[in-house]
Write a protein that holds these residues in place. Structure first.
Motif, PDB file in Angstrom:
ATOM      1  N   ASN A  46     -16.939 -37.754 127.446  1.00  0.00           N
ATOM      2  CA  ASN A  46     -17.229 -37.002 126.120  1.00  0.00           C
ATOM      3  C   ASN A  46     -16.728 -35.526 126.483  1.00  0.00           C
ATOM      4  O   ASN A  46     -17.419 -34.810 126.763  1.00  0.00           O
ATOM      5  N   GLN A  88     -14.550 -31.962 125.411  1.00  0.00           N
ATOM      6  CA  GLN A  88     -14.004 -31.320 124.299  1.00  0.00           C
ATOM      7  C   GLN A  88     -12.863 -30.732 124.515  1.00  0.00           C
ATOM      8  O   GLN A  88     -12.805 -30.250 125.736  1.00  0.00           O
ATOM      9  N   GLU A 125     -11.715 -32.420 120.817  1.00  0.00           N
ATOM     10  CA  GLU A 125     -11.597 -33.908 120.350  1.00  0.00           C
ATOM     11  C   GLU A 125     -10.280 -34.364 120.700  1.00  0.00           C
ATOM     12  O   GLU A 125     -10.274 -35.846 121.018  1.00  0.00           O
ATOM     13  N   TRP A 126      -9.065 -33.755 120.301  1.00  0.00           N
ATOM     14  CA  TRP A 126      -7.897 -34.320 120.921  1.00  0.00           C
ATOM     15  C   TRP A 126      -7.713 -34.936 122.340  1.00  0.00           C
ATOM     16  O   TRP A 126      -7.179 -35.527 122.673  1.00  0.00           O
ATOM     17  N   ARG A 153     -10.275 -35.901 124.318  1.00  0.00           N
ATOM     18  CA  ARG A 153     -11.250 -36.818 124.381  1.00  0.00           C
ATOM     19  C   ARG A 153     -10.351 -38.144 124.054  1.00  0.00           C
ATOM     20  O   ARG A 153     -10.286 -39.181 124.750  1.00  0.00           O
TER      21      ARG A 153
END
Length: 97
Positions: free
Chosen positions: A64, A66, A68-69, A71
């Motif tokens: 998890n 950061q 998002e990309w 991840r």
């Protein structure tokens, strides 16, 4: 007919290798579509996303991190690498028999 080492020998080994490569390709395609911000309402994008989600279900939430990309690249990339490495190693082992 010319045979390569990939398809020579046990035909089951070739099938295993192709399945592993296709799984990795689908996951890689989803990573690319995600990074390029493909329209998720598009039917093809949705099919690739759903297939990648199913194939990488075991690794989707492994890390998890950061942003998002990162991840998506990390978690889906791990699944693609596992399919390539384990699938092709299994195919090599089956090919020897």
């Amino acid at each position: 007919m010319v045979t390569t080492t990939r398809t020579a020998g046990n035909p089951i080994a070739g099938i295993i290798a192709v399945i592993a490569d296709v799984a990795a390709f689908i996951i890689g395609l989803w990573i690319l579509m995600y990074l390029l911000d493909a329209n998720r309402d598009n039917t093809l994008v949705a099919i690739v996303r759903d297939a990648a989600n199913w194939l990488a279900g075991w690794s989707r939430d492994m890390f998890n991190v950061q942003p998002e990309w990162w991840r998506v690249v990390l978690n889906y990339g791990i699944a693609a690498l596992v399919y390539l490495v384990i699938g092709n190693a299994l195919a090599r082992a089956v090919r020897r028999f």
